[in-house]
Design a protein around this motif. Structure first.
Motif, short mmCIF file in Angstrom:
data_model
loop_
_atom_site.label_atom_id
_atom_site.label_comp_id
_atom_site.label_asym_id
_atom_site.label_seq_id
_atom_site.Cartn_x
_atom_site.Cartn_y
_atom_site.Cartn_z
N GLU A 279 -34.05 48.00 19.60
CA GLU A 279 -34.98 47.21 20.43
C GLU A 279 -34.57 47.26 21.90
N GLN A 280 -33.27 47.17 22.15
CA GLN A 280 -32.78 47.20 23.53
C GLN A 280 -33.02 48.55 24.19
N THR A 281 -33.10 49.61 23.40
CA THR A 281 -33.38 50.94 23.96
C THR A 281 -34.87 51.29 23.83
N ASN A 282 -35.68 50.27 23.52
CA ASN A 282 -37.14 50.40 23.45
C ASN A 282 -37.63 51.32 22.34
N GLN A 283 -36.82 51.48 21.30
CA GLN A 283 -37.27 52.21 20.11
C GLN A 283 -37.85 51.16 19.14
N LEU A 284 -39.02 50.65 19.50
CA LEU A 284 -39.55 49.43 18.89
C LEU A 284 -39.98 49.62 17.43
N ASP A 285 -40.64 50.72 17.14
CA ASP A 285 -41.11 50.94 15.76
C ASP A 285 -39.92 51.11 14.81
N LEU A 306 -35.97 36.24 15.78
CA LEU A 306 -35.91 36.35 17.24
C LEU A 306 -36.00 37.80 17.67
N ASN A 307 -35.24 38.66 17.01
CA ASN A 307 -35.24 40.09 17.37
C ASN A 307 -36.60 40.73 17.10
N ARG A 308 -37.23 40.38 15.96
CA ARG A 308 -38.53 40.98 15.66
C ARG A 308 -39.61 40.45 16.60
N ALA A 309 -39.51 39.17 16.96
CA ALA A 309 -40.46 38.62 17.94
C ALA A 309 -40.33 39.34 19.27
N ASP A 310 -39.09 39.67 19.66
CA ASP A 310 -38.88 40.43 20.90
C ASP A 310 -39.51 41.81 20.81
N VAL A 311 -39.43 42.42 19.63
CA VAL A 311 -40.07 43.72 19.43
C VAL A 311 -41.58 43.59 19.63
N PHE A 312 -42.19 42.59 18.99
CA PHE A 312 -43.64 42.40 19.12
C PHE A 312 -44.02 42.08 20.57
N PHE A 313 -43.20 41.29 21.25
CA PHE A 313 -43.48 40.95 22.65
C PHE A 313 -43.48 42.21 23.51
N LYS A 325 -45.74 33.96 16.08
CA LYS A 325 -45.42 33.52 14.71
C LYS A 325 -43.93 33.62 14.45
N ASP A 326 -43.29 34.73 14.84
CA ASP A 326 -41.85 34.92 14.60
C ASP A 326 -41.02 33.99 15.49
N TYR A 327 -41.45 33.78 16.73
CA TYR A 327 -40.71 32.86 17.61
C TYR A 327 -40.75 31.44 17.02
N ARG A 328 -41.91 31.03 16.50
CA ARG A 328 -42.02 29.68 15.94
C ARG A 328 -41.15 29.55 14.69
N THR A 329 -41.10 30.60 13.87
CA THR A 329 -40.23 30.56 12.69
C THR A 329 -38.77 30.46 13.12
N TYR A 330 -38.43 31.23 14.15
CA TYR A 330 -37.06 31.20 14.69
C TYR A 330 -36.70 29.80 15.18
N VAL A 331 -37.58 29.18 15.95
CA VAL A 331 -37.33 27.84 16.47
C VAL A 331 -37.17 26.83 15.34
N ALA A 332 -38.03 26.94 14.33
CA ALA A 332 -37.96 26.01 13.19
C ALA A 332 -36.62 26.15 12.46
N LEU A 333 -36.15 27.36 12.28
CA LEU A 333 -34.88 27.58 11.59
C LEU A 333 -33.71 27.09 12.44
N MET A 334 -33.78 27.30 13.72
CA MET A 334 -32.72 26.81 14.61
C MET A 334 -32.69 25.28 14.61
N ASN A 335 -33.86 24.64 14.64
CA ASN A 335 -33.93 23.17 14.57
C ASN A 335 -33.35 22.67 13.25
#
Length: 354
Positions: A279-285, A306-313, A325-335
């Motif tokens: 993801e950091q090297t922009n190899q998103l797929d 979080l990582n997959r949401a960054d990919v989609f973003f 959707k993935d960011y909200r799941t991430y936030v819910a799990l962190m909470n």
């Protein structure tokens, strides 16, 4: 006269009687492999593939050529025959319905049985000609690709890129991609496919290589991190979503004998780090391939969301709904774990705008 000398003279005599491919063809019928073959084929040369070129106008012909005798001889119907059959490449420049032979290269491919060649192909697209060769045992074969670009000044196709990939008898896969400077002295009309890979005088100006054993996540992560930073932009040439799927589906895991899912507790961290690296090297797929599997196996692993949401973003606005959707799941799990303070502000800012 010694028997060996007799057969040598016989072979040479029959060879002299054979006819090479014609230097000029006038095509009355529509251009097709079958129609061209009617004028091209002789007792010693047979058209195998035809590919049309527009820059310059003409046709590329992949052909099979008898080395000594002609194809009507019983020798070429025997087990040894393919070993004496070369596979070459010719280009016929087009002017109206006339086709003039510009060059022929008997060494553009391997011989029919050399190195157990299984497949070969020529393709012309705009000013580039690509040559593909697949060889070796079926289970542990290799594929090679050569890309030649037409240089109008020299009126020749010059080597610009090369790639190769395959696996060895231990199951290790390797891929390599190279580009070449414009002063390289390798041309489509006279290069030797069998020796080019071993020619130390042909030096690339950019190169990337990757070696790994499918299913060995830790080793793949090490290999990725060993790639020089200035070569990372070439990473899609040796590792993409298709090779990522191959890596995950073909690995043998002692902890998972049935290999139903290659992600487990001992390698999930490496799998997630591979995805983050990609993801950091922009190899998103390719990154998404790993993250999908991590989440499938560990649906409460918050960092994977979080990582997959960054990919989609990064994929852009059309994927923002998936990112949300993935960011909200991430936030819910962190909470749920009481880790609200560690949620990046960028995530909360994005969600507030949706």
């Amino acid at each position: 006269m010694p028997l060996k000398a007799y057969f040598f003279i016989l072979f040479m005599g029959l060879s002299l009687l054979s006819v090479a491919q014609p230097k000029h063809i006038r095509l009355v019928d529509a251009l097709s492999a079958d129609n061209f073959a009617k004028h091209f084929n002789t007792d010693t040369v047979q058209l195998s593939q035809l590919n049309t070129s527009k820059t310059p106008a003409g046709v590329f012909i992949a052909y099979e050529k008898a080395d000594t005798l002609n194809f009507k001889h019983e020798f070429y119907k025997s087990f040894d025959g393919p070993g004496y059959t070369k596979v070459g490449l010719a280009f016929y420049a087009r002017k109206g319905n006339d086709y003039q032979l510009s060059f022929k290269n008997d060494n553009a491919f391997f011989c029919v049985s050399c190195n157990n060649m299984r497949y070969y192909n020529v393709n012309a697209s705009r000013d580039t000609v690509s040559i593909s060769i697949s060889w070796g045992p079926n289970d542990f074969g290799r594929s090679e690709g050569y890309y030649f670009v037409y240089r109008p000044t020299a009126k020749r196709w010059q080597l610009a890129e090369r790639d190769n990939a395959g696996s060895d008898d231990e199951g290790t896969s390797s891929s390599e991609y190279m580009t070449y400077p414009q002063n390289v002295k390798v041309y489509l009309d006279d290069y030797d496919a069998e020796s080019l890979s071993y020619d130390s005088t042909v030096i690339s100006n950019q190169r990337i290589g990757l070696s790994y054993k499918p299913g060995d996540y830790a080793a793949l992560l090490r290999s990725l991190k060993e790639i020089p930073k200035n070569s990372l932009f070439l990473l899609p040439r040796v590792f993409n979503e298709h090779t990522a799927e191959y890596f995950m589906e073909n690995g043998l895991d002692e902890d998972q004998p049935d290999n139903t899912n290659p992600i487990h507790g001992k390698n999930v961290l490496s799998a997630n780090e591979i995805a983050y690296f990609l993801e950091q090297t922009n190899q998103l797929d390719a990154a998404q391939v790993f993250l999908d599997k991590v989440i499938e196996r560990f649906p409460e692993r918050e960092v994977a969301y979080l990582n997959r949401a960054d990919v989609f973003f990064k994929k852009g606005q059309s994927s923002y709904k998936k990112a949300e959707k993935d960011y909200r799941t991430y936030v819910a799990l962190m909470n749920k774990r009481g880790l609200q303070a560690k949620i990046p502000q960028r995530v909360l800012k994005f969600l507030s705008t949706q």
